[in-house]
Enzyme design. Structure first.
Site, PDB file in Angstrom:
ATOM      1  N   SER A 148       0.834  -1.196   0.000  1.00 45.93           N
ATOM      2  CA  SER A 148       0.000   0.000   0.000  1.00 45.93           C
ATOM      3  C   SER A 148       0.876   1.257   0.000  1.00 45.93           C
ATOM      4  O   SER A 148       1.670   1.471  -0.907  1.00 45.93           O
ATOM      5  CB  SER A 148      -0.959  -0.044   1.192  1.00 45.93           C
ATOM      6  OG  SER A 148      -1.984   0.911   1.078  1.00 45.93           O
ATOM      7  N   GLU A 242     -10.169  -3.926  -5.654  1.00 43.70           N
ATOM      8  CA  GLU A 242      -9.755  -2.856  -4.743  1.00 43.70           C
ATOM      9  C   GLU A 242      -9.551  -1.542  -5.476  1.00 43.70           C
ATOM     10  O   GLU A 242      -9.294  -1.506  -6.686  1.00 43.70           O
ATOM     11  CB  GLU A 242      -8.480  -3.248  -3.997  1.00 43.70           C
ATOM     12  CG  GLU A 242      -7.243  -3.345  -4.875  1.00 43.70           C
ATOM     13  CD  GLU A 242      -5.985  -3.579  -4.062  1.00 43.70           C
ATOM     14  OE1 GLU A 242      -5.965  -3.195  -2.884  1.00 43.70           O
ATOM     15  OE2 GLU A 242      -5.024  -4.150  -4.618  1.00 43.70           O
ATOM     16  N   HIS A 272      -7.833  -5.550   0.353  1.00 39.30           N
ATOM     17  CA  HIS A 272      -6.563  -4.833   0.257  1.00 39.30           C
ATOM     18  C   HIS A 272      -5.577  -5.395   1.285  1.00 39.30           C
ATOM     19  O   HIS A 272      -5.885  -5.516   2.465  1.00 39.30           O
ATOM     20  CB  HIS A 272      -6.842  -3.351   0.536  1.00 39.30           C
ATOM     21  CG  HIS A 272      -5.660  -2.458   0.478  1.00 39.30           C
ATOM     22  ND1 HIS A 272      -4.959  -2.209  -0.679  1.00 39.30           N
ATOM     23  CD2 HIS A 272      -5.053  -1.722   1.454  1.00 39.30           C
ATOM     24  CE1 HIS A 272      -3.980  -1.363  -0.428  1.00 39.30           C
ATOM     25  NE2 HIS A 272      -4.002  -1.058   0.858  1.00 39.30           N
TER      26      HIS A 272
END
Length: 318
Positions: A148, A242, A272
């Site tokens: 991320s 996502e 995620h």
């Protein structure tokens, strides 16, 4: 077929975690909630060995499993939207991945926004990498990974290394990386409701705190806009449903167009960074195993040209 445990995990993410993230809480309270969630849900190895150590002036922790032989370094940059996350909440994931790659994991506790907006985090990460080299670690036995926001920082680090003329690490592994903080990816809107975990409002708040008034066009903010030639082989994992899907897809496309190696894996019906449920959900176990296999096969002196076969729960869209 998606496992029953994964379906239950998806339900918890949608019913509990996503609504909680959507609340306009102060970031310090969001951090406390994130750490509590990690304590309750994530499975820490019983034989985890931790050693606190600062590198380049940045605090962090070395992570191994008892009796593990160490053949290099896994530098892992945690996620959390640039505003939360810590070595405490990610130590289980990194310990598992380090053990499966045969490397010693290092998790830096880089500076978080809004107290420390850009460029504090990428500066910290570059300082850590410099310190690894200065300590004598062979770059051919270093893997850089992140998820991320940490995936964004990992991609930025690779570009910083190239710009500074430093030796490249052997391989990179990116999980659902944020690569364009301008917010231009079509999946941000397309998957706004489908995303099991991330609410759009939280993504906007977190990114705004990190940008601190900037527009995201600086390549050190949005590595998709930076130079991607000459980067090490990388694996990029994303989830089809996502919001950050296209950030990872477009980075992999750009690397391939520049002549590099980018193994894109698109998973279905997982949240995620589903890897955080390692040890509790089979999809998380397989996701980390896939990363570990790619890292092992692309470390210096190993079978770099061996292809990685897709797992049944995935498809490659490129």
């Amino acid at each position: 077929m998606v496992s029953l445990r994964q379906r239950l995990s998806n339900g918890v993410a949608r019913a509990v975690q996503k609504p909680l993230l959507a609340l306009p809480l102060p970031f310090w309270l969001s951090r406390m909630t994130f750490e509590l969630n990690a304590f309750l849900l994530y499975k820490r190895p019983r034989d985890l060995v931790e050693d606190d150590a600062a590198l380049g002036g940045v605090p962090g922790v070395w992570l191994t499993r008892a009796g593990q032989e160490e053949g290099g370094v896994l530098l892992f940059l945690h996620g959390g939207g640039f505003v939360m996350g810590s070595p405490r909440s990610y130590r289980h994931l990194v310990a598992h991945l380090a053990a499966e790659t045969g490397l010693r994991g290092y998790l830096p506790d880089y500076a978080l926004a809004p107290e420390h907006p850009f460029p504090a985090a990428p500066d910290d990460v570059l300082a850590v990498y410099r310190a690894l080299l200065e300590a004598g670690h062979d770059p051919g036995r270093i893997a850089v990974a992140g998820d991320s926001a940490g995936g964004c920082l990992a991609a930025v680090l690779l570009q910083d290394i190239a710009r500074e003329g430093l030796p490249m690490p052997a391989v990179a592994a990116l999980i659902s990386p944020a690569t364009d903080l301008r917010g231009t990816a079509p999946s941000l809107e397309e998957n706004r409701r489908r995303d099991h975990l991330l609410p759009a409002s939280w993504v906007r708040r977190a990114v705004a705190a990190y940008l601190d008034g900037r527009d995201g066009s600086d390549p050190r903010l949005s590595p998709l806009l930076g130079a991607v030639s000459g980067l090490p082989p990388m694996i990029v994992q994303v989830c089809e449903g996502e919001m950050l899907r296209d950030d990872g897809v477009r980075l992999a496309e750009a690397v391939r167009e520049a002549g590099g190696t980018a193994d894109l894996r698109v998973w279905t019906d997982v949240p995620h960074v589903w890897h955080l449920m390692r040890g509790r959900v089979p999809e998380a176990d397989r996701g980390l195993a896939e990363l570990a296999e790619f890292v092992r096969d692309n470390m210096a002196g190993t079978g770099q040209d061996q292809p990685i076969a897709p797992l049944p729960s995935q498809r490659d869209v490129l």
